[in-house]
Scaffold this motif. Structure first.
Motif, PDB file in Angstrom:
ATOM      1  N   MET A   1       0.842  -1.184   0.000  1.00  0.00           N
ATOM      2  CA  MET A   1       0.000   0.000   0.000  1.00  0.00           C
ATOM      3  C   MET A   1       0.879   1.235   0.000  1.00  0.00           C
ATOM      4  SD  MET A   1      -3.251  -0.709   2.461  1.00  0.00           S
ATOM      5  CE  MET A   1      -4.335   0.398   1.588  1.00  0.00           C
ATOM      6  N   ASN A   2       0.372   2.270  -0.656  1.00  0.00           N
ATOM      7  CA  ASN A   2       1.089   3.541  -0.664  1.00  0.00           C
ATOM      8  C   ASN A   2       0.226   4.621  -0.023  1.00  0.00           C
ATOM      9  OD1 ASN A   2      -0.629   4.675  -2.743  1.00  0.00           O
ATOM     10  ND2 ASN A   2       0.510   3.479  -4.232  1.00  0.00           N
ATOM     11  N   THR A   3       0.812   5.785   0.136  1.00  0.00           N
ATOM     12  CA  THR A   3       0.115   6.855   0.862  1.00  0.00           C
ATOM     13  C   THR A   3      -1.148   7.318   0.146  1.00  0.00           C
ATOM     14  OG1 THR A   3       1.538   8.531  -0.156  1.00  0.00           O
ATOM     15  CG2 THR A   3       2.204   7.696   1.991  1.00  0.00           C
ATOM     16  N   LYS A   7      -4.587   7.589   2.124  1.00  0.00           N
ATOM     17  CA  LYS A   7      -5.250   8.893   2.240  1.00  0.00           C
ATOM     18  C   LYS A   7      -6.592   8.899   1.508  1.00  0.00           C
ATOM     19  CE  LYS A   7      -1.091  11.708   2.828  1.00  0.00           C
ATOM     20  NZ  LYS A   7      -0.242  12.744   2.215  1.00  0.00           N
ATOM     21  N   GLY A   8      -6.651   8.234   0.370  1.00  0.00           N
ATOM     22  CA  GLY A   8      -7.899   8.154  -0.378  1.00  0.00           C
ATOM     23  C   GLY A   8      -8.983   7.427   0.394  1.00  0.00           C
ATOM     24  N   ALA A   9      -8.604   6.309   0.996  1.00  0.00           N
ATOM     25  CA  ALA A   9      -9.569   5.550   1.791  1.00  0.00           C
ATOM     26  C   ALA A   9     -10.051   6.366   2.990  1.00  0.00           C
ATOM     27  CB  ALA A   9      -8.948   4.232   2.251  1.00  0.00           C
ATOM     28  N   ALA A  10      -9.128   7.099   3.614  1.00  0.00           N
ATOM     29  CA  ALA A  10      -9.506   7.931   4.761  1.00  0.00           C
ATOM     30  C   ALA A  10     -10.475   9.035   4.339  1.00  0.00           C
ATOM     31  CB  ALA A  10      -8.258   8.535   5.397  1.00  0.00           C
ATOM     32  N   LYS A  11     -10.232   9.634   3.171  1.00  0.00           N
ATOM     33  CA  LYS A  11     -11.146  10.683   2.685  1.00  0.00           C
ATOM     34  C   LYS A  11     -12.524  10.105   2.387  1.00  0.00           C
ATOM     35  CE  LYS A  11      -7.810  13.852   0.642  1.00  0.00           C
ATOM     36  NZ  LYS A  11      -7.269  14.402  -0.606  1.00  0.00           N
ATOM     37  N   GLN A  44      -8.363   9.477  -5.495  1.00  0.00           N
ATOM     38  CA  GLN A  44      -7.006   9.378  -4.958  1.00  0.00           C
ATOM     39  C   GLN A  44      -6.634   7.921  -4.705  1.00  0.00           C
ATOM     40  OE1 GLN A  44      -6.243  11.741  -1.466  1.00  0.00           O
ATOM     41  NE2 GLN A  44      -4.057  11.387  -1.557  1.00  0.00           N
ATOM     42  N   LYS A  45      -7.583   7.153  -4.199  1.00  0.00           N
ATOM     43  CA  LYS A  45      -7.324   5.731  -3.951  1.00  0.00           C
ATOM     44  C   LYS A  45      -7.076   4.997  -5.268  1.00  0.00           C
ATOM     45  CE  LYS A  45     -10.390   2.584  -2.326  1.00  0.00           C
ATOM     46  NZ  LYS A  45     -11.351   1.998  -1.406  1.00  0.00           N
TER      47      LYS A  45
END
Length: 59
Positions: A1-3, A7-11, A44-45
């Protein structure tokens, strides 16, 4: 996994929470902002997934 994936999943999660909060408080503005955040997070994801696929393909 990359950032970007993280970050996409968190958004996406934050957007879902914001959308549901908007529904509870009858705030269409918050609902729309939540949906927009989900879309942004999904993009983003997906970008992160593509980067990961390219990295894996070049191994």
């Amino acid at each position: 996994m990359n950032t970007d994936q993280i970050k996409g999943a968190a958004k996406e999660v934050a957007g879902k929470v914001q959308q549901k909060t908007g529904e509870v408080f009858n705030s269409p503005e918050q609902q729309v902002k939540g949906v927009a955040k989900q879309v942004e997070g999904g993009a983003q994801k997906s970008y992160g997934n593509a980067k990961e696929d390219i990295k894996d393909a070049t191994k």
